[in-house]
Design a protein around this motif. Structure first.
Motif, PDB file in Angstrom:
ATOM      1  N   THR A  37      -6.433  -3.911  -0.676  1.00  0.00           N
ATOM      2  CA  THR A  37      -6.649  -3.082   0.529  1.00  0.00           C
ATOM      3  C   THR A  37      -7.558  -3.586   1.476  1.00  0.00           C
ATOM      4  O   THR A  37      -7.411  -3.302   2.681  1.00  0.00           O
ATOM      5  CB  THR A  37      -6.825  -1.597  -0.079  1.00  0.00           C
ATOM      6  N   SER A  43       0.497   4.515   5.511  1.00  0.00           N
ATOM      7  CA  SER A  43       0.975   3.009   5.187  1.00  0.00           C
ATOM      8  C   SER A  43       2.333   2.848   5.535  1.00  0.00           C
ATOM      9  O   SER A  43       2.765   1.832   6.255  1.00  0.00           O
ATOM     10  CB  SER A  43       0.627   2.266   3.779  1.00  0.00           C
ATOM     11  N   MET A  61      -4.800   1.634   5.231  1.00  0.00           N
ATOM     12  CA  MET A  61      -5.527   0.877   4.353  1.00  0.00           C
ATOM     13  C   MET A  61      -6.811   1.567   4.002  1.00  0.00           C
ATOM     14  O   MET A  61      -7.598   1.494   2.865  1.00  0.00           O
ATOM     15  CB  MET A  61      -5.951  -0.559   5.148  1.00  0.00           C
ATOM     16  N   GLY A 112      -6.562   4.383   1.651  1.00  0.00           N
ATOM     17  CA  GLY A 112      -6.071   3.384   0.185  1.00  0.00           C
ATOM     18  C   GLY A 112      -7.499   3.051  -0.161  1.00  0.00           C
ATOM     19  O   GLY A 112      -8.035   3.438  -1.497  1.00  0.00           O
ATOM     20  N   ASN A 165       0.980  -1.222  -0.142  1.00  0.00           N
ATOM     21  CA  ASN A 165      -0.079   0.003   0.107  1.00  0.00           C
ATOM     22  C   ASN A 165       0.834   1.245   0.011  1.00  0.00           C
ATOM     23  O   ASN A 165       0.610   2.279  -0.699  1.00  0.00           O
ATOM     24  CB  ASN A 165      -0.973   0.018   1.205  1.00  0.00           C
TER      25      ASN A 165
END
Length: 137
Positions: free
Chosen positions: A128, A73, A95, A98, A20
């Motif tokens: 993700t 991340s 996450m 993302g 990520n």
């Protein structure tokens, strides 16, 4: 069970954070350092869509989202390696940012009727979401 000296869940968290971090930091910084080229691309990409008049406003938003997801991340990865108690919260935040970035991009691709481009985002989104689930268990 261990692999490379780490428990499997811990190693998975490290790898999700690294993936990520690379994905979103590179994508966000590419938009920062090549802003005009990306803006021109998106203006052309969305010229026949309802988003045509908003590209100039949406470009900084997606740039900020992607860069934040990537850097958060990376920070989560570093905190994991240092054994910091906030690593899971920071990792899950990366996450989540993302996933939000990908939902925004997916929405744009669907509105622009770029179905192949939208489909290409699905594996990233699933990855993700799997990372988010792992961080929150």
């Amino acid at each position: 069970m261990e692999l490379f000296g780490f428990s499997i869940p811990f190693l998975a968290k490290l790898l999700f954070a690294a993936f990520n971090g690379i994905l979103f930091t590179q994508s966000g910084l590419d938009k920062v350092f090549h802003y005009q080229g990306n803006l021109d691309y998106f203006k052309d990409h969305f010229k026949k869509s309802p988003l045509a008049s908003t590209v100039g406003l949406l470009m900084p938003v997606i740039t900020l989202l992607e860069t934040s997801a990537g850097l958060t991340s990376v920070l989560g990865l570093l905190l994991l390696l240092m054994g910091n108690d906030s690593a899971n919260t920071v990792g899950a935040s990366g996450m989540g940012l993302g996933a939000l970035s990908l939902v925004c991009l997916f929405f744009g691709q669907r509105i622009a009727q770029d179905y192949a481009g939208a489909a290409a985002l699905v594996p990233y989104f699933l990855m993700t979401m799997a990372g988010l689930m792992l961080y929150t268990l």
